[in-house]
Design a protein around this motif. Sequence first.
Motif, PDB file in Angstrom:
ATOM      1  N   ILE B 588       0.848  -1.192   0.000  1.00 54.06           N
ATOM      2  CA  ILE B 588       0.000   0.000   0.000  1.00 54.06           C
ATOM      3  C   ILE B 588       0.884   1.242   0.000  1.00 54.06           C
ATOM      4  O   ILE B 588       1.241   1.773   1.044  1.00 54.06           O
ATOM      5  CB  ILE B 588      -0.963  -0.015   1.206  1.00 54.06           C
ATOM      6  CG1 ILE B 588      -1.827  -1.274   1.142  1.00 54.06           C
ATOM      7  CG2 ILE B 588      -1.837   1.236   1.221  1.00 54.06           C
ATOM      8  CD1 ILE B 588      -2.712  -1.488   2.344  1.00 54.06           C
ATOM      9  N   GLN B 642      -1.949   8.309  -6.788  1.00 56.82           N
ATOM     10  CA  GLN B 642      -2.891   7.338  -6.237  1.00 56.82           C
ATOM     11  C   GLN B 642      -2.200   6.481  -5.197  1.00 56.82           C
ATOM     12  O   GLN B 642      -0.976   6.431  -5.137  1.00 56.82           O
ATOM     13  CB  GLN B 642      -3.432   6.424  -7.349  1.00 56.82           C
ATOM     14  CG  GLN B 642      -4.285   7.141  -8.377  1.00 56.82           C
ATOM     15  CD  GLN B 642      -5.617   7.622  -7.791  1.00 56.82           C
ATOM     16  OE1 GLN B 642      -6.151   7.034  -6.859  1.00 56.82           O
ATOM     17  NE2 GLN B 642      -6.137   8.705  -8.338  1.00 56.82           N
ATOM     18  N   ILE B 643      -2.997   5.800  -4.369  1.00 57.56           N
ATOM     19  CA  ILE B 643      -2.443   4.842  -3.421  1.00 57.56           C
ATOM     20  C   ILE B 643      -2.890   3.453  -3.846  1.00 57.56           C
ATOM     21  O   ILE B 643      -4.082   3.243  -4.109  1.00 57.56           O
ATOM     22  CB  ILE B 643      -2.956   5.128  -1.986  1.00 57.56           C
ATOM     23  CG1 ILE B 643      -2.566   6.529  -1.546  1.00 57.56           C
ATOM     24  CG2 ILE B 643      -2.434   4.077  -1.005  1.00 57.56           C
ATOM     25  CD1 ILE B 643      -1.087   6.753  -1.360  1.00 57.56           C
ATOM     26  N   PHE B 646      -5.995   1.623  -2.470  1.00 55.57           N
ATOM     27  CA  PHE B 646      -6.916   2.662  -2.001  1.00 55.57           C
ATOM     28  C   PHE B 646      -7.010   3.747  -3.059  1.00 55.57           C
ATOM     29  O   PHE B 646      -6.770   4.917  -2.801  1.00 55.57           O
ATOM     30  CB  PHE B 646      -6.444   3.251  -0.656  1.00 55.57           C
ATOM     31  CG  PHE B 646      -6.678   2.324   0.504  1.00 55.57           C
ATOM     32  CD1 PHE B 646      -7.872   2.378   1.223  1.00 55.57           C
ATOM     33  CD2 PHE B 646      -5.726   1.375   0.862  1.00 55.57           C
ATOM     34  CE1 PHE B 646      -8.097   1.508   2.284  1.00 55.57           C
ATOM     35  CE2 PHE B 646      -5.955   0.502   1.911  1.00 55.57           C
ATOM     36  CZ  PHE B 646      -7.145   0.574   2.639  1.00 55.57           C
ATOM     37  N   THR B 647      -7.359   3.355  -4.277  1.00 54.32           N
ATOM     38  CA  THR B 647      -7.429   4.325  -5.365  1.00 54.32           C
ATOM     39  C   THR B 647      -8.699   5.154  -5.245  1.00 54.32           C
ATOM     40  O   THR B 647      -9.647   4.768  -4.554  1.00 54.32           O
ATOM     41  CB  THR B 647      -7.445   3.626  -6.735  1.00 54.32           C
ATOM     42  OG1 THR B 647      -8.630   2.827  -6.796  1.00 54.32           O
ATOM     43  CG2 THR B 647      -6.232   2.742  -6.936  1.00 54.32           C
ATOM     44  N   ASP B 648      -8.709   6.285  -5.933  1.00 55.77           N
ATOM     45  CA  ASP B 648      -9.906   7.130  -5.940  1.00 55.77           C
ATOM     46  C   ASP B 648     -11.131   6.317  -6.342  1.00 55.77           C
ATOM     47  O   ASP B 648     -12.180   6.406  -5.715  1.00 55.77           O
ATOM     48  CB  ASP B 648      -9.732   8.289  -6.941  1.00 55.77           C
ATOM     49  CG  ASP B 648      -8.804   9.368  -6.389  1.00 55.77           C
ATOM     50  OD1 ASP B 648      -8.453   9.289  -5.193  1.00 55.77           O
ATOM     51  OD2 ASP B 648      -8.432  10.272  -7.164  1.00 55.77           O
ATOM     52  N   ILE B 651     -12.493   4.087  -3.642  1.00 59.03           N
ATOM     53  CA  ILE B 651     -13.149   4.800  -2.537  1.00 59.03           C
ATOM     54  C   ILE B 651     -14.471   5.427  -3.010  1.00 59.03           C
ATOM     55  O   ILE B 651     -15.488   5.344  -2.315  1.00 59.03           O
ATOM     56  CB  ILE B 651     -12.186   5.851  -1.938  1.00 59.03           C
ATOM     57  CG1 ILE B 651     -10.971   5.135  -1.335  1.00 59.03           C
ATOM     58  CG2 ILE B 651     -12.894   6.680  -0.864  1.00 59.03           C
ATOM     59  CD1 ILE B 651      -9.812   6.026  -0.992  1.00 59.03           C
TER      60      ILE B 651
END
Lengths: 140, 675
Positions: B588, B642-643, B646-648, B651
């Motif tokens: 992550i 981005q992560i 945990f992308t946009d 979420i």
Amino acid sequence: MAEFEPKIVAFMCNWCSYAGGDLAGTSRLQYPPNARIIRLMCTARLDPAFVLKAFAEGADGVLVAGCHIGDCHYVSGNLKAEKRVKMLKKLLPELGIEPERLMLRWISAAEGERFANTMKEFIALVKKLGPSPLSVSARG
Amino acid sequence: MAEKKAERKAEEKEEEPRIGVYVCHCGVNIAGVVDVKEVAKYASKLKNVVVARDYKYMCADPGQQLIKDDIKEHKLNRIVVAACSPRMHEPTFRRALEEAGLNPFLFEQANIREHNSWVHMKQPKEATEKAKDLTRMAVARARRLEPQQKPKVKVERAALVIGGGVAGIQSALDLADMGFKVYLVEKSPSLGGKMAQLDKTFPTMDCSACILTPKMVDAARHENIEIITYAEVEEVDGYIGNFTVKIRKRAKQVLEDKCTGCGLCAEACPVEVPNEFDQGLGVRKAIYVPFPQAVPLVYTIDDEACLGCGMCEAVCGPEAIDYEQKDEVLELKVGTIIVATGFDQFDARRKPEYGYGRYENVITGLEFERLVNASGPTGGKLLRPSDGKEPHRIGFILCVGSRDAKVGNPYCSRVCCMYSIKNARLYKEKHPEAEVYIFYMDIRAYGKGYEEFYRQAQEEYGIKFIRGRPGEVVEDPKTKNLLVRVEDTLLGLPLEIELDLVVLAAGMEPARDSEKIQRLLRLSRSADGFFAEAHPKLRPVDTLTDGIYLAGTCQGPKDIPDTVSQASAAAARAAIPMAMGEVETEPIVAFVRKELCIGCRICERTCDFGVITMVDRKAHVNEAICKGCGACAAACPTGAMQIRHFTDEQIYAMIEAALREETEEGGREEVKAEA
């Protein structure tokens, strides 16, 4: 008519507040079931657009919860969230949304009780405010 | 038909999600509140859901097998489990996916226990609706999950142990014996910690120093252990396998390699100050070792007390005194860290009704230990502080600062019953004629040989146990004797007992500097203020930060056997990554969608860890040091940053799903809800 039950979206960090919610669970602390929690690794991940999106989709309130200042797993992520929430609170009235509909709370992994109380308090507050203006239109 | 169309589509672009949803009963923990069958039935109608089942215990072997079989049979490529918190069983289910040949990150868990059935126990209807919503959110995210590879990092074969008490010493010895390099850091000038201050230990009556000092010497002699005393951790950076630690080694003003520990300097020193090791009851010089068996046996100049007269320098044969010595900052590379920072004794002044600090003849348990110790300030003779006479009537008050919500310590300190009984017995052994009372709420004699030890105290030693928490202690100003007022709750009678000496069994509290350690290492603390373990039952010495472990009383009150066991456990846990040589870390971390990056550098400024640099006017992430907090992604104006995991999109999908039902047509031909 049935009592208004607000829809709440909550963004919580993995290390503190989400864990505080888990502790509220293991301690069997009861609170109203209105919130839907989205887990982030850190509140630093909270893009202000997430909050706006939640309101646009019809949320009556948005709760953001992270580690206490100084306790952040990533040192200062919560400070960034704090700034963004402050900015959002100024912006929300422009969209016709009361800033009280957005709440920021620090809840540690050990604070199950604070977690449950925050839920109770925030849900009661949003209930008092009534449906969000956007939520009403969203529900058509 | 729909199936075939979907398959063709999958060939054209990404493979179409085929999701399996599993709703766990958790016995009655979930199913007692939530209508799990209804949730499974509901899930079966969601888009892309191929299989939806409910099962009694998803985490048990058959539950995991169910997932594995379905992955094969139904070609599932995403799994959603609605069960307990992901903080509980996400690793379990990820493993199941892996075993079935699916990337473990194609898994999402909906928390319908801790966040639902356990907190809405009286609202089954609402809880069922919430469970459906949470499952829908999980499915929405699952559709957009992507496989992730866990990066492997090399593990430095060295450990840092913070705290040189018996816990730290034990951990250090175990790791060193296994062949790992250990840095043992202690803030005071000697190893030993609180155990070195104790006189005898219960229930064996071993002399504490006699069983501890050999271990201290072993640590000092061990070729793999480097002892760094009078030192504190200042900075911790990095992650499991690769921690960089800065240690400030305070100037002792005595050269460690020259000092022979002969003690001539202390004899010559004209300055006397209260000795911390004797709880301030005795004195030491400005140049000192805390106690005779100190390890390392190197003198230290207390800078605050030193007059700079030069007497010590004048008598020191090996020329070990160096007034100009400066603090030294050491930088260490370690793979794992064990925290063994211990406890502090409750400050009995916070119970003013017992008069500690006001009445001379009210002392604490630790002071009693020093007063009966042969190397203590009175040479082992217990004398009343007010008049130097031997007390005839002694009372021990238990639970001072423990099991006491008024002072904010609702927990039991676990050792006070036993150490007070031990101290009472010690005194009775020497003074069989003495009257000794123990005022208790409950006696907790839970360890091996403890109950027997307690019974003997009662039956053979004639120590009087009075059940009741004293309301107050009052001093007779003339005699300095003490009057203890207590209700004997067994007799139901109020009593007043005159005593010569009162010993308060002050409990354990988190060490005063634990806040600093917490911040340095990013640990969490439990409600009692002690450091929190990763799981109270199954991971009792791990912390939530990989590579950092807990040993001893920094995690909670415990006696010496438990402390030593836990220290060995922490060493064993810390050895795992070091023995493996490399570990997998969380993937992550941030990544850049280069085509969207406009080179504005906002992410670079937002990052506190210096992870982002600009390469060819585009953001570049150093994944090895990225912590994955997501601050950069939240700040990026274009969505380029981005992560992973945990992308946009992931979420946003959850936000949408949280607030509305799916509108697209759901359901597939092979959908089924298991009855």
